[in-house]
Design an enzyme around this catalytic site. Structure first.
Site, mmCIF file in Angstrom:
data_model
loop_
_atom_site.group_PDB
_atom_site.id
_atom_site.type_symbol
_atom_site.label_atom_id
_atom_site.label_comp_id
_atom_site.label_asym_id
_atom_site.label_seq_id
_atom_site.Cartn_x
_atom_site.Cartn_y
_atom_site.Cartn_z
ATOM 1 C CB SER A 1 -2.947 9.004 12.445
ATOM 2 O OG SER A 1 -3.960 9.070 11.486
ATOM 3 N NE ARG B 1 -3.527 14.191 14.625
ATOM 4 C CZ ARG B 1 -3.184 13.533 13.502
ATOM 5 N NH1 ARG B 1 -3.729 12.369 13.223
ATOM 6 N NH2 ARG B 1 -2.302 14.034 12.686
ATOM 7 C CE LYS C 1 -5.631 6.166 8.393
ATOM 8 N NZ LYS C 1 -5.621 7.282 9.313
ATOM 9 C CE LYS C 2 -2.529 3.071 4.996
ATOM 10 N NZ LYS C 2 -3.320 2.918 3.775
ATOM 11 C CG ASP D 1 -2.097 0.951 1.090
ATOM 12 O OD1 ASP D 1 -2.227 1.589 0.035
ATOM 13 O OD2 ASP D 1 -2.878 1.060 2.047
ATOM 14 C CE LYS D 2 0.227 7.819 -2.124
ATOM 15 N NZ LYS D 2 -1.067 8.524 -2.134
ATOM 16 C CG HIS D 3 -1.630 6.768 4.231
ATOM 17 N ND1 HIS D 3 -2.908 6.264 4.233
ATOM 18 C CD2 HIS D 3 -1.681 7.910 4.970
ATOM 19 C CE1 HIS D 3 -3.693 7.062 4.945
ATOM 20 N NE2 HIS D 3 -2.974 8.062 5.399
ATOM 21 C CB SER D 4 -0.412 10.959 0.594
ATOM 22 O OG SER D 4 -0.306 12.349 0.717
ATOM 23 C CB THR E 1 -8.198 8.944 -1.334
ATOM 24 O OG1 THR E 1 -6.874 9.452 -1.474
ATOM 25 C CG2 THR E 1 -8.438 7.855 -2.348
HETATM 26 N N1 URA Z 1 -3.095 10.655 7.036
HETATM 27 C C1 URA Z 1 -3.554 10.019 8.153
HETATM 28 O O1 URA Z 1 -4.164 8.969 8.047
HETATM 29 N N2 URA Z 1 -3.318 10.568 9.342
HETATM 30 C C2 URA Z 1 -2.660 11.711 9.492
HETATM 31 O O2 URA Z 1 -2.483 12.142 10.598
HETATM 32 C C3 URA Z 1 -2.177 12.377 8.340
HETATM 33 C C4 URA Z 1 -2.414 11.813 7.107
#
Ligand code: URA
Length: 494
Positions: free
Chosen positions: A217, A202, A221-222, A114-117, A154
């Site tokens: 955070s 937040r 999730k990952k 996966d990729k996350h930004s 997204t």
């Molecule tokens: N994406 C997230 O899931 N959490 C964050 O705090 C910033 C970007």
């Protein structure tokens, strides 16, 4: 069953006043868990929270013992005092364990990526990269987020496609991964729900820009996704959470180290976020641009980022020998239509009418625009009559289009939310009509704003004009936004 229930109590929405429960071991050595005010005071004064303290706090968030004010106070204490790596790792685990752990067939392990930004403006990379990786043989169970502050989400982009459903059960996710190879879903009451509560808090307590909170955070999730490999796109620059590259590098290193501790192979790409990524900003406009990239076309900076992040993922997960070879395969999936076919299949599998999914993926840009919700009005802004050049016709070179003021105006026009759950206007957005680095003449249209109101107000027009930064230097080619890749310490860069 493709998943098991996490270690924490069954997840659900927070009851307004659930009864006090012990929920965790003592943090103070007396046998009793510390009370929340004591935990907050400890962190406020720069102390170290034990594993029991952190788990107690997350339990209290989940079972409703923690009042919103206490959650906000603890987040601010963490934002101001920070957390060491051990505290950050425990927080990540506790957030992940607040819901279910996804489990997949063992044979998939290496392919699960996966990729996350960390959040950008015009960042539609996930929409393209998830299907491109699926076309390269990966399984991508992507849990994504919604718009946060000025940055787009997204999920909101995908929901601008009529029928697209971001809520998928673990069983549905497994079926989609088997048939398509990728799905993009929302974080929910089943998947890391404690992160959902803290993420929303937040956003309204000025505690987004915290290295430990972002790390926990993202990685919670990952961790739930049961991945082998993750690449995080850590933005720096004027429209990023951390404008300063050094601070972004600190976040990147923390993500890599904490990820390793979770048994995840994590790399973090530092990428520039001063200009919007691509030419379109706004939900449906970004879907249109993602489709262009999936056609093998689209703006070069978007394609470059998709290919380089994808190349790093294929290499790190052992599915390509080098990053360049991985990048070559991702580029081929964009050019031969296989990534676009996966995107079409993912749309149908996640609720879009198959006829609409087909029409969107095979139509021309004009046909696509008619199939997606669009704003009522369009207004073009012209380059100003004066600039750094004094000769009659030229004006200057486009040095930068500042993404932050542009995103703020679009947010005010309805593209973003000020409160969780507020509806957004999917068609609101803007198209850049110029490229950074190009020569711009006086009076040339440079921005087309899509809006639901009749016209832009003078304040918005002024702010947008200030976003256009001109210089008198010669036209130039914009460098790739991809600056560097932070790798686990034992990985040799090919
Ligand atoms: N994406 C997230 O899931 N959490 C964050 O705090 C910033 C970007």
């Amino acid at each position: 069953m493709p998943y098991r229930t996490g270690a924490m109590a069954a997840p659900g929405t927070r009851p307004p006043s659930a009864p006090e429960t012990a929920g965790a071991d003592s943090g103070g050595g007396s046998g009793e868990p510390r009370q929340l005010p004591e935990l907050i005071r400890l962190k406020r004064d720069g102390g170290h929270l034990s594993e029991a303290d952190i788990r107690n706090f997350v339990h209290a968030v989940m079972d409703g013992r923690a009042q919103d004010t206490q959650i906000g106070a603890m987040l601010m204490a963490i934002r101001l005092q920070g957390m060491d790596q051990e505290e950050t790792s425990v927080l990540t685990r506790a957030l992940a364990e607040s819901g279910q752990q996804l489990e997949w067939p063992k044979a998939w392990h290496q392919q699960l990526v996966d990729k996350h930004s960390t959040g950008g403006v015009g960042d539609k990379v996930s929409l393209v990269l998830a299907p491109a990786l699926a076309a390269c043989g990966c399984k991508v169970p992507m849990i994504s987020g919604r718009s946060l502050g000025h940055t787009g989400g997204t999920l909101d982009k995908l929901e601008s496609i009529p029928g697209f459903n971001v809520t998928q059960s673990p069983e549905q996710m497994r079926r989609i991964l088997e048939e398509v190879g990728c799905c993009i879903v929302g974080q929910s009451v089943k998947l890391a729900p404690a992160d959902g509560i803290l993420y929303a808090a937040r956003d309204v307590t000025a505690t987004v820009d915290s290295v430990p909170l972002i790390t926990a955070s993202i990685l919670s999730k990952k961790a739930v996704e049961g991945l082998s490999t993750l690449v995080v796109d850590v933005k720096f620059g004027g429209a990023a959470v951390f404008p300063d590259q050094e601070k972004a590098r600190e976040l990147a290193k923390t993500l890599v180290r904490v990820g390793m501790g979770l048994g995840l192979q994590v790399a973090a790409a530092l990428t520039a976020m001063d200009n919007p990524l691509g030419r379109n900003v706004g939900h449906t406009l970004e879907v249109e641009e993602a489709l262009l990239c999936l056609d093998g076309a689209g703006p070069p900076d978007l394609r470059d980022l998709v290919i380089r992040l994808g190349g790093a993922i294929l290499w790190l997960s052992g599915q390509a020998e080098t990053q360049d070879q991985g990048a070559f395969r991702v580029a081929a999936a964009l050019d031969d239509g296989s990534a676009l076919r996966r995107f079409q299949l993912m749309l149908s599998a996640q609720g879009v009418d198959p006829g609409l999914a087909r029409a969107l993926c095979s139509g021309s840009p004009t046909q696509r625009r008619q199939l997606l919700p669009h704003a009522r009005e369009q207004e073009e802004l012209l380059a100003p009559a004066d600039g750094p050049q004094c000769s009659p016709s030229p004006l200057g070179t486009v040095e930068c289009v500042r993404a932050l003021p542009l995103a703020r105006v679009l947010h005010e026009l309805g593209a973003g939310r000020s409160r969780a759950g507020q509806p957004i206007r999917p068609g609101v957005g803007a198209e850049l009509l110029v490229d950074v680095g190009q020569w711009l003449s006086r009076g040339t249209p440079w921005l087309r704003v899509h809006l639901d109101g009749p016209t832009l107000c003078s304040q918005h027009r002024r702010t947008l004009l200030e976003a256009l930064v001109l210089s008198d230097r010669a036209p130039f080619k914009v460098p790739s936004p991809f600056a560097e890749l932070v790798l686990p310490p034992t990985t040799a860069q090919p």
